[in-house]
Structures are given as structure tokens and as C-alpha cells.
Design an enzyme around this catalytic site. Structure first.
Site, PDB file in Angstrom:
ATOM      1  N   ASP A  61       5.050   2.693  -4.765  1.00 20.12           N
ATOM      2  CA  ASP A  61       4.953   1.827  -3.583  1.00 20.12           C
ATOM      3  C   ASP A  61       5.175   0.331  -3.836  1.00 20.12           C
ATOM      4  OD1 ASP A  61       3.706   4.263  -3.215  1.00 20.12           O
ATOM      5  OD2 ASP A  61       1.823   3.435  -2.509  1.00 20.12           O
TER       6      ASP A  61
HETATM    7  N1  DQQ Z   1       0.500   5.594  -3.563  1.00 18.44           N
HETATM    8  C1  DQQ Z   1       0.208   6.201  -2.280  1.00 18.44           C
HETATM    9  C2  DQQ Z   1      -0.893   5.342  -1.762  1.00 18.44           C
HETATM   10  C3  DQQ Z   1      -1.689   5.042  -2.978  1.00 18.44           C
HETATM   11  C4  DQQ Z   1      -0.640   4.855  -4.022  1.00 18.44           C
HETATM   12  C5  DQQ Z   1       1.415   6.251  -1.396  1.00 18.44           C
HETATM   13  C6  DQQ Z   1      -1.053   5.341  -5.384  1.00 18.44           C
HETATM   14  O1  DQQ Z   1      -1.663   5.966  -0.769  1.00 18.44           O
HETATM   15  O2  DQQ Z   1      -2.472   3.872  -2.829  1.00 18.44           O
HETATM   16  O3  DQQ Z   1       2.579   6.584  -2.099  1.00 18.44           O
HETATM   17  O4  DQQ Z   1      -0.033   5.090  -6.317  1.00 18.44           O
END
Ligand code: DQQ
Length: 573
Positions: A61
Site C-alpha cells: 500500500d
Molecule cells: N495492507 C492492507 C491494510 C493493512 C496493510 C491493505 C498491511 O489493511 O494496513 O492492503 O500491509
């Protein structure tokens, strides 16, 4: 498949996934044995030329993008130790144009009881006095998801290299919520009742929820009685994003902006489907509730920022150029073994300017103008007629594996458009049935990207126009079915979306950013966007070609096409 069947199967898969995912409720598959396996070599064939990537290992992300004192900061979920998800830190890069990037040391990494098992996604808010603050999700030793904060150690360092996590963390404990489904705080906004507000994604059973928190001082946060928004049967809402958009013009608005002539966009990343959905609606301040307009479908039948591989996105207000910028993660479509072998996984899509379409019913997205500084050699075509069944090479002399292509097609009439069956509600399924080689009336026509010379491999990006009783329906596809001769381990979806566009001028435009394993496309000026990840074996480097094609019975004309070789920016080396 009927929506109810689809839902039942997804719920079943989601619960199975939780059981098999080493007990951690995160959307990422956990492979403990590969998490800390450092890349021996970094395979180059499918690495991108101008998309955001670190030199190696796993990324996911986008986190806390911001513009601060003339510099863009970009943080992202990163595994410094391996090519699969794990060991997550907030990696940090800086840029003056969001195209050339310099990597810095990670800004946040697990080190305190309140984030010892992970530093997950979050956002930046710029507090009065020009003070940035990061809100992020920390995982504690009991695997609880907490909301933490970090601040720059030295505000006079132009790069804000070091961040500190003060001892009064965490700011928010998961009281009265599901502690393993409570994450990804948004940028906070200020209301003139003297309180900040921010949202945290969650779920209760299978109801997706964005909890609202208020604070006077940014340190003590209280959960509001009602979530700002929720929706049954949508599962975990990851990475919520909530911001105002102007009803007049393309300028972006600060998240705390108040005034007339605006709407709100509410985006969620649905863990169950792994797509980013948004609605356009109103924010009722008296009740602190968001309500989607009746023209915006809520849930997974609704609009998506991108109908392809684009997830966990986040916007920020760029005060330097008064625009709202969208970042999104484009994960791999190959296997875990491929990623371990490549030594890397994940890219960020090109940052996009985002604004409200004049209809007020959807947003428009367009690659930031700075991308055009990378354009090099150009191939141009005008008024080229494509007869039914014709394929023409349009990328002569340019690097078709690393290119930016803009094209406008026109057609003399819509009379030959095929009838639209109202049961065709699923664009992806329709594209799977009516691929680029299935003859139509008006279309399919478009581009064959990352094509080998004899078309053993190609990723077509194309339109097909249908006639419904009172309107025309435009389907846009980015179809990975024939993208690679590799037959195992690849996900090759026929990604597609409908395009809500006025065809009065009998024209359709398309822009595709082609980058070795990325085909990122913008239909009709950014109304419908689709990102595909593909892994050609023949159509690589100088052996990649670009064609335009028409497989409809109606003649199509390339009014104008410009294709540019794209230069490599400085990319985190
Ligand atoms: N990636 C998810 C999120 C979390 C993060 C979404 C963990 O919900 O915070 O891809 O790497």
C-alpha cells in the site's frame, strides 16, 4: 454468476482464507519461510521503467503521501527482507515531481510495544503551524490493531528523514471494536466545532464499517456513536479515504476545506474482492454521516477507481499545484514462487490527478502532467482508416515496451452496434466472452500492447459499443488472456469496465502507459481506468510491438495517435 452466489462463495473463501493465513487477519497471504529470504538476484525482464519501485523486495500500500515545503513525500508498505509480504515497515522516498524519486531510510519500523508486530497503513495530516503528523496502524504483541502516531524529529530537515513515535502512543485502542479488523486511519480533517475527525476501517461480522473518531487536540480521540458510513455484506473495509471534490473545475480541495459547491468522495478497499470502490455523495456535518448520492451504487456493484489491479489507494491534497492526487498499489499477477525468483513484487501505479466529472456522478483520473517530462521519441499517425479485421503497427521507432500512447478513434456511425443484453451486468465476464478477436459491429477496436511481432503474445486494450433500448453501452477491456506464453502460475484476467460517455461526436479516446509488465489505461479522458500486470516472454524490451486494430464490421479511423518512448526517471537507486 448471480450476485448472491458470488457473495456466498466470496464469504466462504474469505473465512477459509482467515483460517489458512497463519491466524493473522490481514489481507495478505503470509509465507513465513519466504518472508526473510533476501533476493539473490533481481530479475530485470518485467521490472518497470517509469513506475514507482524500490530496487528489490516486496511493496504494497501507498502510505501518507504528502506535499511539504516544496517536496513530495511518499511512504509505502515495504518488506526490507524479502519478496513476499512480511516484516512491514514504512519505506520513505522524496521527490520534487513525483516522477524522479530518492530513497531514504524507512520512516517507521516496529520498535515499540504498540507496533512491535507491524507498522501498517496510514495517512498524514498537516497540523496548524505546518506540522506533519503520521497516523498509522500498529500491531501489538497480542496482534491487536492500534492507531499510533509519529512526527518528524527535525522539522528543519527538508527531507524529514527521521520520525519519532512519542510515548503517549497508542492514540486509539480497539475498544468496542473487533481488534483484528481495525486499521488504516485516514487523513484527519478539521471542523469548526473545534474537533478533528478521522476514520478507521473495520467490520462487524460481514458489515463493512468506517468508524469516526473526534479529537480536540489530536492526542485524545473519542469514537463517535455512529460510524460515518457502513454497508452490510461488504466485509472488511481497508484503507478508507474521504475527501471533498469541487463541483466546478479540476482543482483539488484540502481535506479540511469547507464551502459551497462541493461533493464528497468516499472510497473503500474491499478485502473480499481486492478492488477499490467509491461513491460520490454528501457529508451531513450535523449528524457526521456520509450519504452516497442515489446515482452512486454503494458496495461492490459500484464504481471503481480502476477495474484492474489497483488496491489500497490513497489520495492527498497537493497544495503546491492545487490538485488532488491518487496513489494506488498494482500488485503482481504472477505466483509467489515467481516473486521469490524475481526478487521483487509490487509497483505503484502512476500518480493520478483526480477530480469530479462535470456530471457529478463519477470522478475523472489522469496521469500527473509531470509524467510527460519523460516522453522521448515520438511516433504520430493521423486519419488512418482501420478496415474491418485490420491490424497496423503504430509504434514504429519507439520503445513499445516502455511507452505512453494517446489515441482518438472515430467511427462514421453507430448503426452497426450489436444489441446489448441487459443481463450483461458483469463487464469482466462480458469481456471474457467478447474478447478482442471476437468480431463485433462497432468494435472491438483499440491497441494491442506488449505484442510480439507475430502476435503470439499481446495485451489488447479496446472498446466495444453496444446498443441498448435508449442508449449506447461502451465496454472497455484490458485483457491479459493472451499476454504471455507462460501457461502456469499467471493470473490472466479479462479486466473490464463500462464507460459512461456521450458518443454524440462518434469518438472515443484512450491513453495507455505501457511499462514492461504494466499496462495502465485511461478510457474517455479518465472516466474508466484499467491496470493490468502481464508477463510476456517474447514481447520484451526491443521485441515488443504496438499495434492498433479493428475487429468490428464498422470502419474505424485513428483520428490521431501519438506514441512516445518513455525515458527512465531516477527511481530509488
Ligand atoms: N495492507 C492492507 C491494510 C493493512 C496493510 C491493505 C498491511 O489493511 O494496513 O492492503 O500491509
Amino acid at each position: 454468476m448471480a450476485t448472491s452466489n458470488y457473495l456466498a462463495i466470496s464469504l466462504f473463501l474469505a473465512s477459509l482464507f482467515l483460517i489458512t493465513n497463519h491466524g493473522i487477519e490481514a489481507s495478505h497471504v503470509v509465507y513465513p519461510e519466504f518472508q526473510s529470504l533476501a533476493a539473490v538476484t533481481v530479475k530485470q525482464t518485467h521490472r518497470t521503467g517509469f513506475h514507482f519501485q524500490p530496487p528489490k523486495h516486496w511493496i504494497n500500500d501507498p502510505n501518507g503521501p504528502m506535499y511539504y515545503n516544496g517536496i513530495y513525500h511518499f511512504f509505502y508498505q515495504y518488506n526490507p527482507k524479502g519478496a513476499v509480504w512480511g516484516n512491514i515497515v514504512w519505506a520513505h522516498s522524496v521527490s520534487r515531481d513525483m516522477i524522479n524519486w530518492q530513497a531514504l531510510e524507512p520512516a517507521i519500523y516496529p520498535s515499540k510495544p504498540f507496533d512491535i508486530k507491524g507498522c501498517w497503513s496510514g495517512s498524514v495530516t498537516i497540523l496548524p503551524g505546518n506540522k506533519p503528523i503520521i497516523l498509522y496502524t500498529g500491531i501489538d504483541s497480542e496482534e491487536r490493531q492500534l492507531q499510533d502516531y509519529a512526527v518528524p524529529k527535525n522539522l528543519s530537515d527538508p527531507y524529514l528523514r527521521e520520525w519519532v513515535k512519542p510515548d503517549n502512543n497508542p492514540l486509539v485502542f480497539p475498544h468496542g471494536v473487533n481488534a483484528s479488523a481495525f486499521r488504516d486511519p485516514t487523513t484527519a480533517w478539521w471542523e469548526d466545532d473545534g474537533h478533528w475527525r478521522m476514520l478507521v476501517g473495520s467490520r462487524r461480522k460481514q458489515r463493512g464499517i468506517a468508524y469516526l473518531y473526534r479529537s480536540k487536540d489530536f492526542m485524545k480521540w473519542t469514537k463517535a456513536k455512529h460510524p460515518i458510513h457502513s454497508k452490510e455484506k461488504t466485509g472488511m473495509w481497508e484503507c478508507p479515504d474521504f475527501f471533498p471534490v469541487s463541483l466546478s473545475g479540476t482543482n483539488g480541495l484540502d481535506t479540511s476545506y469547507r464551502g459551497p459547491n462541493l461533493k464528497y468522495v468516499f472510497k473503500i478497499s474491499l478485502d473480499m474482492t481486492r478492488y477499490d470502490y467509491y461513491t460520490v455523495g454528501s457529508y451531513f456535518r450535523d449528524k457526521d454521516r456520509y450519504v452516497p448520492d442515489n446515482t452512486s451504487v454503494d458496495g461492490w456493484d459500484g464504481l471503481r477507481y480502476d477495474y484492474g489491479n489497483f488496491y489500497a489507494s490513497k489520495t492527498f491534497f497537493d497544495a503546491g499545484k492545487n490538485r488532488r492526487i491518487l496513489w494506488g498499489w498494482a500488485n503482481e499477477s504472477d505466483s509467489k514462487d515467481d516473486d521469490v525468483d524475481k526478487g521483487w513484487a509490487g509497483v505503484q501505479a502512476i500518480p493520478r490527478s483526480l477530480w469530479l466529472d462535470p456530471s457529478g456522478k463519477q470522478v475523472l483520473q489522469w496521469p500527473i502532467q509531470e509524467l510527460e517530462t519523460l516522453r522521448g521519441k515520438n511516433a504520430e499517425i493521423s486519419n488512418k482508416v482501420l478496415q474491418s479485421g485490420e491490424n497496423v503497427e503504430v509504434g514504429q521507432g519507439i520503445t513499445a515496451a516502455q511507452a505512453d500512447v494517446e489515441v482518438t478513434f472515430s467511427f462514421p456511425s453507430l448503426d452497426k452496434a450489436e444489441p446489448f443484453d441487459p443481463s450483461w451486468v458483469n463487464a469482466e465476464k462480458l469481456c471474457g466472452q467478447k474478447g478482442s478477436t471476437v468480431k463485433g459491429g462497432v468494435g472491438p477496436f483499440g491497441l494491442l500492447t506488449l505484442a510480439s511481432e507475430k502476435l503470439e503474445e499481446y495485451t489488447p486494450v479496446f472498446f466495444r459499443i453496444f446498443k441498448a433500448p435508449n442508449k449506447h453501452v461502451v465496454l472497455m477491456c484490458s485483457d491479459a488472456t493472451s499476454s504471455s506464453l507462460k501457461t502456469t502460475g499467471l493470473y490472466k484476467p479479462s479486466f473490464a469496465g463500462f464507460v459512461d460517455v456521450d458518443l454524440a461526436d462518434k469518438k472515443l479516446s484512450l491513453r495507455s502507459l505501457i511499462d514492461h509488465s504494466v499496462v495502465e489505461s485511461f478510457g474517455a479522458g479518465g472516466k474508466t481506468c484499467i491496470t493490468s500486470r502481464v508477463y510476456p516472454t517474447l514481447a520484451v524490451f526491443s521485441n515488443a510491438h504496438l499495434f492498433a486494430f479493428n475487429n468490428g464490421t464498422e470502419t474505424v479511423t485513428i483520428d490521431k495517435l501519438n506514441a512516445w518512448s518513455m525515458n527512465k526517471p531516477q527511481m530509488n537507486e
